[in-house]
Structure formats: structure tokens, C-alpha cells
Design a protein around this motif. Structure first.
Motif, PDB file in Angstrom:
ATOM      1  N   SER A 158      66.053 173.713 -57.823  1.00  0.00           N
ATOM      2  CA  SER A 158      66.985 173.120 -56.907  1.00  0.00           C
ATOM      3  C   SER A 158      66.450 172.822 -55.635  1.00  0.00           C
ATOM      4  CB  SER A 158      68.269 174.011 -56.885  1.00  0.00           C
ATOM      5  OG  SER A 158      68.011 175.251 -56.180  1.00  0.00           O
ATOM      6  N   ARG A 197      74.032 170.829 -56.151  1.00  0.00           N
ATOM      7  CA  ARG A 197      72.772 171.528 -56.711  1.00  0.00           C
ATOM      8  C   ARG A 197      73.254 172.194 -57.882  1.00  0.00           C
ATOM      9  NH1 ARG A 197      72.172 172.961 -51.228  1.00  0.00           N
ATOM     10  NH2 ARG A 197      71.999 175.381 -52.057  1.00  0.00           N
ATOM     11  N   ALA A 254      73.567 170.218 -61.093  1.00  0.00           N
ATOM     12  CA  ALA A 254      72.346 169.178 -61.390  1.00  0.00           C
ATOM     13  C   ALA A 254      71.494 170.432 -62.036  1.00  0.00           C
ATOM     14  CB  ALA A 254      71.630 168.753 -60.204  1.00  0.00           C
ATOM     15  N   VAL A 255      71.250 171.568 -61.602  1.00  0.00           N
ATOM     16  CA  VAL A 255      70.401 172.664 -62.047  1.00  0.00           C
ATOM     17  C   VAL A 255      71.010 173.107 -63.731  1.00  0.00           C
ATOM     18  CG1 VAL A 255      69.691 174.974 -62.087  1.00  0.00           C
ATOM     19  CG2 VAL A 255      69.732 173.454 -60.162  1.00  0.00           C
ATOM     20  N   ALA A 276      70.320 169.966 -66.085  1.00  0.00           N
ATOM     21  CA  ALA A 276      68.761 170.027 -66.542  1.00  0.00           C
ATOM     22  C   ALA A 276      68.560 171.210 -67.383  1.00  0.00           C
ATOM     23  CB  ALA A 276      67.890 169.878 -65.286  1.00  0.00           C
ATOM     24  N   VAL A 304      66.285 166.773 -61.957  1.00  0.00           N
ATOM     25  CA  VAL A 304      67.251 167.008 -61.028  1.00  0.00           C
ATOM     26  C   VAL A 304      67.335 165.755 -60.029  1.00  0.00           C
ATOM     27  CG1 VAL A 304      67.931 169.287 -61.540  1.00  0.00           C
ATOM     28  CG2 VAL A 304      66.284 168.821 -59.718  1.00  0.00           C
TER      29      VAL A 304
END
Length: 368
Positions: free
Chosen positions: A97, A110, A113-114, A117, A149
Motif C-alpha cells: 500500500s 488502500r 486494494a491491498v 491484490a 494495486v
């Protein structure tokens, strides 16, 4: 997804030319692999695309935007290095991140997205670990997660598997292939490993000495190499290159291998006019090892029996690699696992001449 256009790109350091007028178009969703020996310019070209180095001349466009003078941060690309480049004092989640944090992305976005992924790369259980607690393959997944990300226009991979052992390299190759199939992302990937190139790419750019030798699909590069360099660089074992002469006999073309009492005369199947113009001239005959000793009838009209002497046999399990004497020259063949021959034996093997590639003896370019 985005397209990439490389037009007349040159790179020189003083009088030393590293890249010479490279022209490559990468379409949306393509997986382009730049392959070639050390020093061929492939990593330099990747650096130019990334903006880590400046062009001497030419143009690079992402979609319709010229990016020659843009800072790397303005190009909307993500790069995965062979060294992983992870922060040792951060957890996996923090490493992934970090770039988003620098771009002032909200904490909620964030974290999402982490998680996305990590799920895609199957590293959810590693998010609280630090890089020192991970294996090489796990670190490479984290480096890929950090790129993912970003959701960039283009992914750049610079020999990402070269630090891994042989088995892990094969496993990670499969993971990268799956990733591309899931995301449909545009990827430019640098490697010196031609097997990586063949298995990953939708298109391959073969380079040597700063010059693009051939650009095509894996099948095109493997089956119809543009010159003898591409023929020998792609494939393991590499293509056999056999000095030969083209002769016209009784309305058909033949090629002759060897001299004196070891000469082998083989009638060719119908050839294009370009080959016919070489009647009476020397050529280089290219044959892949799997085209020698074929056992099927798929190309019956192009099969010819050729006398050989078995010199060396190397069983590999699924097949047997053989070194043969043919017309006084050594050639490699990929034979069946249960082939009945033994070293020192003279026999005839069937050769599939539909797979024959002929090169000009002087220029070493494919005759077409």
C-alpha cells in the motif's frame, strides 16, 4: 488496458549505440516479451519505456500520448524488478500500500486494494509478515501486488524470476500467466530465458546487439525464424543449421547435405518461387530436433526417410534427445521415449520437411 507505441527509438552513450531504431507496437492486452542475450539492449528499452532513462531519438507513446519527456510518476506504469525492492522494516500490507499512501489514497481504499491484490495473488495469510520472513517466491508475489494495486496502464517486468530456483521459476511463470489471463493487462516483460518468452508471451521481440531481429507470435518466432540467430536462440535444443545445396532434378527441387560418399540427396516437397531461385546455390537448412524421427503421418507428403548414425542418446523421461550423424554432420533430434535404437547404430529416420526452414548462406536471412 492501454497500447504502447515505440517508434524509431535510439539510445547511444557517446559513439556507442545501445539501441538502433526500434519499432514495436504493443496492443491493448498484449503480453510482449523482450528476449535476447545479455547486452542486447532489452533492459535499456524497458528503462526508456519506464522513463528511467532518456531517448537519444525516436518516440514512445502510451495510447495517443507522447511520454518521451514525462517523469516516470506521470506515465501511469508499474514496474516489477528482479530484486523485489521491498522495504524490510514494513509488513507485506504496508509494502503493497505504500505507493497508494504516497498518492494520498484514503485508508479505506488502500485497505480494499491491498485485500483484492492479496486475494488475487493468494498471499492474504502473509499480510502481517515482513520481507525477511518470506521465501523468494512470496517476495516476488508481494512485489507484483504492489504493482497491481496501482491499476496502471502498463505493467513492466524486468527479469522478475531470475533470482528464483528452477522449480519456483516454473511455478511463478504459471502464476504470471494466470494473472495476465484474469486481468487482460498490457505487459512488457524482459528476460534472457527463451522458455519464459515462449510460454508467457502473446508476442515476442527478439533482440541482438541493439537491433530488433524479429517481432511475432511465439509460433511465428519458433517455426519461421527471420534469421539464423533467431533460429538458434529460440528453442531448446536449438534448431539444427545444416549447410546444404539446392539442386533441380527431374522437375523437382532437392537439397544435398554433405560431400563425397556421405552426401544425402533429399527431394523437397513443393517450394515457393523464392526457394526455386536458389537452384544450384548453397543454403543453410534449418530443422528443429522434433522434425527428425517423427512417428506420425500428419504431413505424409512431406516425410522423407534419411540415413543417420546414432551417436548419443539422452533419455529425459517423456522423450529421448539424440545426437545423430547426418551427411557427415552432427544434428540433434527429439525422439520417442521408447525408441528402439542404440548408440553406434545406422538406421533411417523420417524427417518432416514441412518444418524445413531455408536460409541464405551469405546473409543468414530466411528465404521467403
Amino acid at each position: 488496458m492501454s497500447s504502447l507505441h515505440i517508434s524509431k527509438v535510439r539510445k547511444a552513450y557517446g559513439p556507442t549505440e545501445i539501441l538502433r531504431e526500434i519499432n514495436i507496437d504493443v496492443n491493448d492486452g498484449d503480453f510482449l516479451v523482450l528476449v535476447g542475450p545479455s547486452g542486447c539492449g532489452k533492459s535499456t528499452l524497458l528503462s526508456l519505456i519506464a522513463g528511467l532513462d532518456t531517448l537519444s531519438s525516436g518516440e514512445i507513446r502510451i495510447d495517443d500520448d507522447k511520454v518521451n519527456d514525462l517523469h516516470p510518476s506521470e506515465r501511469d506504469i508499474a514496474m516489477v524488478f528482479q530484486s523485489y525492492a521491498l522495504y524490510p522494516n514494513m509488513t507485506v500490507a504496508q509494502n503493497i500500500s505504500f505507493g497508494l499512501e504516497m498518492r494520498k489514497v484514503s485508508k479505506v481504499d488502500r485497505e480494499k486494494a491491498v485485500q483484492d491484490a492479496a486475494k488475487l495473488l493468494q498471499i492474504e495469510h502473509l499480510l502481517n509478515r515482513r520481507p525477511g520472513q518470506l521465501s523468494g517466491g512470496q517476495r516476488q508475489r508481494v512485489a507484483m501486488g504492489r504493482a497491481l494495486v496501482r491499476d496502471p496502464k502498463i505493467f513492466l517486468f524486468d527479469e522478475p524470476l531470475s533470482n528464483l530456483d528452477a522449480k519456483l521459476r516454473v511455478d511463478m511463470r504459471t502464476e504470471i500467466k494466470k494473472l495476465h489471463q484474469r486481468l487482460g493487462s498490457t505487459i512488457v516483460y524482459v528476460t534472457h530465458d527463451q522458455i519464459e518468452a515462449m510460454t508467457l508471451a502473446t508476442r515476442i521481440a527478439v533482440m541482438k546487439g541493439g537491433i530488433l531481429q524479429q517481432l511475432g507470435t511465439p509460433s511465428e518466432v519458433y517455426n519461421t525464424p527471420a534469421n539464423t540467430f533467431v533460429a538458434t536462440f529460440m528453442g531448446s535444443p536449438s534448431m539444427n543449421l545444416i549447410p546444404a545445396r539446392i539442386m533441380g532434378k527431374n522437375g523437382a527441387l532437392h537439397f544435398l547435405i554433405g560431400d563425397g560418399d556421405k552426401t544425402i540427396d533429399v527431394e523437397l516437397p513443393p517450394q515457393p518461387d523464392a526457394v526455386a531461385r536458389y537452384a544450384g546455390k548453397k543454403v543453410i537448412a534449418g530443422l528443429r530436433p522434433e522434425a527428425i524421427g517423427v512417428e506420425n503421418e500428419r504431413s505424409a507428403s512431406a516425410l522423407r526417410n534419411v540415413p543417420v548414425t546414432i551417436l548419443v542418446l539422452e533419455p529425459t523421461g517423456p522423450d529421448t534427445l539424440a545426437v545423430l550423424e547426418m551427411g557427415g554432420m552432427e544434428v540433434s533430434a527429439r525422439l520417442g521415449a521408447d525408441m528402439p535404437h542404440a548408440p553406434g547404430e545406422k538406421c533411417e529416420l523420417r524427417v518432416d520437411l514441412s518444418k524445413l526452414v531455408l536460409f541464405d548462406a551469405e546473409t543468414e536471412e530466411r528465404i521467403r
